[in-house]
Scaffold this motif. Structure first.
Motif, mmCIF file in Angstrom:
data_model
loop_
_atom_site.group_PDB
_atom_site.id
_atom_site.type_symbol
_atom_site.label_atom_id
_atom_site.label_comp_id
_atom_site.label_asym_id
_atom_site.label_seq_id
_atom_site.Cartn_x
_atom_site.Cartn_y
_atom_site.Cartn_z
ATOM 1 N N LYS A 70 40.878 46.343 48.465
ATOM 2 C CA LYS A 70 40.581 44.912 48.658
ATOM 3 C C LYS A 70 41.722 43.996 48.590
ATOM 4 C CE LYS A 70 35.471 45.606 48.846
ATOM 5 N NZ LYS A 70 35.451 46.212 50.059
ATOM 6 N N ARG A 71 42.706 44.501 47.758
ATOM 7 C CA ARG A 71 43.997 43.633 47.381
ATOM 8 C C ARG A 71 44.658 43.099 48.685
ATOM 9 N NH1 ARG A 71 45.850 48.656 47.254
ATOM 10 N NH2 ARG A 71 47.860 48.969 48.108
ATOM 11 N N GLN A 72 45.190 41.776 48.669
ATOM 12 C CA GLN A 72 46.153 41.226 49.562
ATOM 13 C C GLN A 72 47.247 40.637 48.970
ATOM 14 O OE1 GLN A 72 43.739 38.445 51.908
ATOM 15 N NE2 GLN A 72 44.955 38.351 53.701
ATOM 16 N N LEU A 73 48.256 40.418 49.585
ATOM 17 C CA LEU A 73 49.417 39.973 48.882
ATOM 18 C C LEU A 73 49.790 38.611 49.718
ATOM 19 C CD1 LEU A 73 51.847 40.042 47.012
ATOM 20 C CD2 LEU A 73 53.015 41.275 48.848
ATOM 21 N N ASP A 74 49.424 37.543 48.831
ATOM 22 C CA ASP A 74 49.854 36.027 49.151
ATOM 23 C C ASP A 74 51.441 35.834 48.834
ATOM 24 O OD1 ASP A 74 50.345 33.183 48.904
ATOM 25 O OD2 ASP A 74 47.996 33.050 49.282
ATOM 26 N N PRO A 75 52.225 35.410 49.519
ATOM 27 C CA PRO A 75 53.607 35.321 49.186
ATOM 28 C C PRO A 75 53.701 34.167 48.045
ATOM 29 C CG PRO A 75 53.362 35.134 51.738
ATOM 30 C CD PRO A 75 52.077 35.366 51.151
ATOM 31 N N GLN A 76 52.974 33.372 48.041
ATOM 32 C CA GLN A 76 53.013 32.203 47.216
ATOM 33 C C GLN A 76 52.540 32.654 45.756
ATOM 34 O OE1 GLN A 76 52.421 31.161 50.279
ATOM 35 N NE2 GLN A 76 54.348 30.698 50.527
ATOM 36 N N ARG A 77 51.342 33.297 45.760
ATOM 37 C CA ARG A 77 50.317 33.536 44.805
ATOM 38 C C ARG A 77 50.517 34.957 44.069
ATOM 39 N NH1 ARG A 77 44.755 31.454 46.096
ATOM 40 N NH2 ARG A 77 45.204 32.401 47.836
ATOM 41 N N GLU A 85 41.418 34.630 46.385
ATOM 42 C CA GLU A 85 41.784 34.194 45.185
ATOM 43 C C GLU A 85 42.331 35.124 44.324
ATOM 44 O OE1 GLU A 85 41.596 30.742 44.265
ATOM 45 O OE2 GLU A 85 41.021 30.191 46.389
ATOM 46 N N LYS A 86 42.873 34.525 43.229
ATOM 47 C CA LYS A 86 43.100 35.327 42.201
ATOM 48 C C LYS A 86 41.861 36.032 41.268
ATOM 49 C CE LYS A 86 47.620 34.874 41.392
ATOM 50 N NZ LYS A 86 48.416 36.167 41.435
ATOM 51 N N PRO A 87 41.802 37.167 40.540
ATOM 52 C CA PRO A 87 40.676 37.516 40.074
ATOM 53 C C PRO A 87 40.161 36.578 38.995
ATOM 54 C CG PRO A 87 42.403 38.881 39.167
ATOM 55 C CD PRO A 87 43.037 37.924 40.337
ATOM 56 N N THR A 88 38.692 36.577 39.139
ATOM 57 C CA THR A 88 37.952 35.894 38.241
ATOM 58 C C THR A 88 36.903 36.580 37.270
ATOM 59 O OG1 THR A 88 36.330 35.205 39.863
ATOM 60 C CG2 THR A 88 38.159 33.923 39.437
ATOM 61 N N PHE A 89 36.958 37.889 37.523
ATOM 62 C CA PHE A 89 35.861 38.979 36.924
ATOM 63 C C PHE A 89 36.113 38.955 35.499
ATOM 64 C CE2 PHE A 89 38.892 41.465 38.614
ATOM 65 C CZ PHE A 89 39.486 42.532 37.552
ATOM 66 N N THR A 90 35.115 39.323 34.639
ATOM 67 C CA THR A 90 35.218 39.414 33.278
ATOM 68 C C THR A 90 35.523 40.625 32.698
ATOM 69 O OG1 THR A 90 32.875 39.439 32.730
ATOM 70 C CG2 THR A 90 33.983 37.379 32.653
ATOM 71 N N ASP A 91 34.864 41.574 32.881
ATOM 72 C CA ASP A 91 34.840 43.026 32.556
ATOM 73 C C ASP A 91 35.236 43.745 33.636
ATOM 74 O OD1 ASP A 91 34.740 42.308 29.873
ATOM 75 O OD2 ASP A 91 32.737 42.786 30.052
ATOM 76 N N ASN A 92 34.529 43.999 34.742
ATOM 77 C CA ASN A 92 34.838 44.983 35.905
ATOM 78 C C ASN A 92 34.496 44.167 37.323
ATOM 79 O OD1 ASN A 92 35.229 47.062 34.478
ATOM 80 N ND2 ASN A 92 33.226 47.325 33.974
#
Length: 133
Positions: free
Chosen positions: A16-23, A32-39
């Motif tokens: 489910k990854r995606q490449l954003d040219p700016q981020r 969005e960037k990852p926000t999970f804590t452990d998994n």
């Protein structure tokens, strides 16, 4: 709690990854960037990408190990076969005689000469004349 770098390590191998040219890498579900804590609850492994990253990491480790090896240039000379052996012997002779003319006797040129002899004969036996092996 994982750092952003550790989280992105998971994301690099997620389907489910995606490449954003700016981020950079973001989640395709949240954009969005990852926000999970452990998994990550939505993590699905991308086997081919995980395998590719593992092989890249192994190559990097091997290259770093080889570059940190004290005898790395000599090993490369041995791999070059007969030509590598001749080059090492020439370097050893020039180094020895220039040092001798300057009033110094270096201990390493004879060692390098012996390594060159080894590489020369190893190349002959294996049929490796110009580093093709």
């Amino acid at each position: 709690m994982l750092t952003l770098q550790e989280q992105l390590k998971f994301c690099r191998t997620c389907q489910k990854r995606q490449l954003d040219p700016q981020r950079g890498i973001v989640c395709s579900l949240t954009n969005e960037k990852p926000t999970f804590t452990d998994n990550c609850p939505n993590y699905q492994i991308d086997s081919s990408e995980a395998q590719r990253l593992a092989s890249v990491e192994q190559e990097a480790i091997a290259a770093e190990k080889e570059s940190n090896d004290f005898f790395s240039p000599e090993k490369k000379g041995i791999k070059m076969g007969v030509v590598g052996g001749v080059i090492m012997m020439i370097i050893a002779l020039v180094w020895f005689f220039l040092g001798w003319q300057a009033g110094y006797i270096y201990f390493y040129p004879p060692v390098l000469f012996v390594i060159g002899i080894y590489a020369f004969f190893r190349g002959i036996v294996k049929g490796n004349v110009s580093g093709q092996d």
